[in-house]
Design a protein around this motif. Structure first.
Motif, PDB file in Angstrom:
ATOM      1  N   GLU A 125     -20.776  17.599  15.851  1.00 27.65           N
ATOM      2  CA  GLU A 125     -20.031  16.410  15.439  1.00 27.65           C
ATOM      3  C   GLU A 125     -20.129  15.307  16.486  1.00 27.65           C
ATOM      4  OE1 GLU A 125     -19.015  19.462  15.087  1.00 27.65           O
ATOM      5  OE2 GLU A 125     -18.295  19.725  13.038  1.00 27.65           O
ATOM      6  N   THR A 182     -21.654  11.615  15.781  1.00 25.80           N
ATOM      7  CA  THR A 182     -20.903  10.405  16.112  1.00 25.80           C
ATOM      8  C   THR A 182     -21.756   9.454  16.930  1.00 25.80           C
ATOM      9  OG1 THR A 182     -18.772  11.542  16.053  1.00 25.80           O
ATOM     10  CG2 THR A 182     -18.878   9.510  17.333  1.00 25.80           C
ATOM     11  N   GLU A 210     -23.048   5.611  15.936  1.00 26.84           N
ATOM     12  CA  GLU A 210     -22.835   4.448  16.787  1.00 26.84           C
ATOM     13  C   GLU A 210     -24.162   3.747  17.099  1.00 26.84           C
ATOM     14  OE1 GLU A 210     -20.248   4.330  20.015  1.00 26.84           O
ATOM     15  OE2 GLU A 210     -18.753   5.665  19.150  1.00 26.84           O
ATOM     16  N   TRP A 250     -19.105   7.144   7.321  1.00 27.80           N
ATOM     17  CA  TRP A 250     -19.795   6.630   8.506  1.00 27.80           C
ATOM     18  C   TRP A 250     -19.031   5.512   9.178  1.00 27.80           C
ATOM     19  CZ3 TRP A 250     -24.575   3.146   7.141  1.00 27.80           C
ATOM     20  CH2 TRP A 250     -24.319   2.428   5.962  1.00 27.80           C
ATOM     21  N   LEU A 255     -16.686   6.414  12.091  1.00 26.08           N
ATOM     22  CA  LEU A 255     -17.256   6.785  13.380  1.00 26.08           C
ATOM     23  C   LEU A 255     -17.751   5.587  14.178  1.00 26.08           C
ATOM     24  CD1 LEU A 255     -19.292   9.925  12.259  1.00 26.08           C
ATOM     25  CD2 LEU A 255     -16.972   9.834  13.188  1.00 26.08           C
TER      26      LEU A 255
END
Length: 243
Positions: A92, A96, A100, A144, A147
C-alpha cells in the motif's frame, strides 16, 4: 489491495543502509503544502534505488495488477527485498507513492499544455493524460484522489480551469462546459482504458475524439446540471467498484 508486509529476506548488495535520508523522505518540501516539513535530499544511490523501484513497480502492476508481489518488484528493480521494504514497508505504501508520482506527472502535463497556443492546450492536455493513464493501467486504485496531496489536486484543478477558459475564448469548446465536465472526461478515459485492457489498448483515443467533437458543439442540450467540485472530490476519494 492485499497488505504485503516485509519478512526481511537474505542480504543483497543493494541492501546497505541509505544514510542521508529519514524514514519518510520521498520528496523535497512542497511550499504549497505547509504541513509537510522540509526533508533532507536523498543520497545519490538512494535516489537511484527509489527511481528503479518506482519504475519496476509501475511495470509489474501494469503486467499483473494487484497480484504483483513485492519480491517480484525488487527483482525487476535490481535491489534486494530489504532495500525495498526499508523504503516501502507495505505494498500500500508503494502504491501511494506511485499515485503521488502519477499526480506530479499530471500537473507537469497541465503546465506544459498551458504553454501551447490559445485553444490548443486543453486538447493537448487530455490526449497526453490519456497516454499517461493508459501507461498506468493496473496500479491506479479506485480511490486514487484519496492518495494524492490536496495541494496537487488544487493546483491541477486550477490549471485545468485556465485551459478550459482559454479554449472557450478561442471558440473551440462550448461555453457551457465546466471544469468538472473536464474532470469527468478524464474519468471516462480511465474507464475505457480499464475496460478495454490489452484487447484494445488504444480504444480511449477514439473515445476522446468523440468527446472532443461533443465539447465543440455550439449548442448542447444538457439533461442535468454540471457536478460541483465537492461531488467530484467525493467521487475520486471514496471507494467504489472498479469498471
Amino acid at each position: 489491495m492485499t497488505r504485503d508486509p516485509g519478512t526481511g529476506g537474505p542480504h543483497h548488495a543493494g541492501d546497505t543502509a541509505e544514510t542521508g535520508e529519514t524514514a519518510d523522505t520521498r520528496r523535497p518540501h512542497d511550499p504549497a503544502s505547509p504541513s509537510k516539513p522540509r526533508r533532507p535530499a536523498l543520497r545519490r544511490d538512494a535516489a537511484e534505488n527509489r527511481a528503479r523501484i518506482i519504475d519496476a513497480a509501475g511495470r509489474a502492476f501494469a503486467a499483473r495488477g494487484p497480484a504483483a508481489g513485492m519480491e517480484d518488484i525488487a527483482r525487476l528493480a535490481g535491489v534486494g527485498p530489504a532495500t525495498l521494504y526499508r523504503r516501502f514497508p507495505t505494498k500500500e505504501a508503494l502504491v501511494t507513492e506511485l499515485v503521488e508520482v502519477f499526480y506530479d506527472k499530471l500537473v507537469t502535463l497541465a503546465e506544459e499544455a498551458a504553454r501551447q497556443p490559445p485553444g490548443d492546450g486543453l486538447d493537448r492536455f487530455l490526449r497526453t493524460v490519456g497516454r499517461l493513464i493508459a501507461g498506468s493501467r493496473g496500479y491506479l486504485p479506485a480511490a486514487w484522489g484519496e492518495l494524492a496531496r490536496p495541494a496537487q489536486v488544487a493546483h491541477l484543478r486550477g490549471i485545468t480551469d485556465r485551459l478550459l477558459a482559454e479554449a472557450r475564448r478561442a471558440g473551440v469548446v462550448n461555453d457551457q462546459v465546466t471544469v468538472t465536465d473536464i474532470a469527468m472526461v478524464v474519468w471516462g478515459i480511465r474507464g475505457v482504458v480499464e475496460t478495454s485492457g490489452a484487447a484494445a489498448p488504444d480504444a480511449w483515443q477514439r473515445h476522446l475524439d468523440l468527446v472532443m467533437a461533443g465539447l465543440r458543439t455550439p449548442r448542447i442540450a444538457f439533461s442535468r446540471p454540471p457536478l460541483d467540485t465537492g461531488q467530484v472530490d467525493r467521487m475520486t476519494s471514496e471507494p467504489h467498484d472498479s469498471p
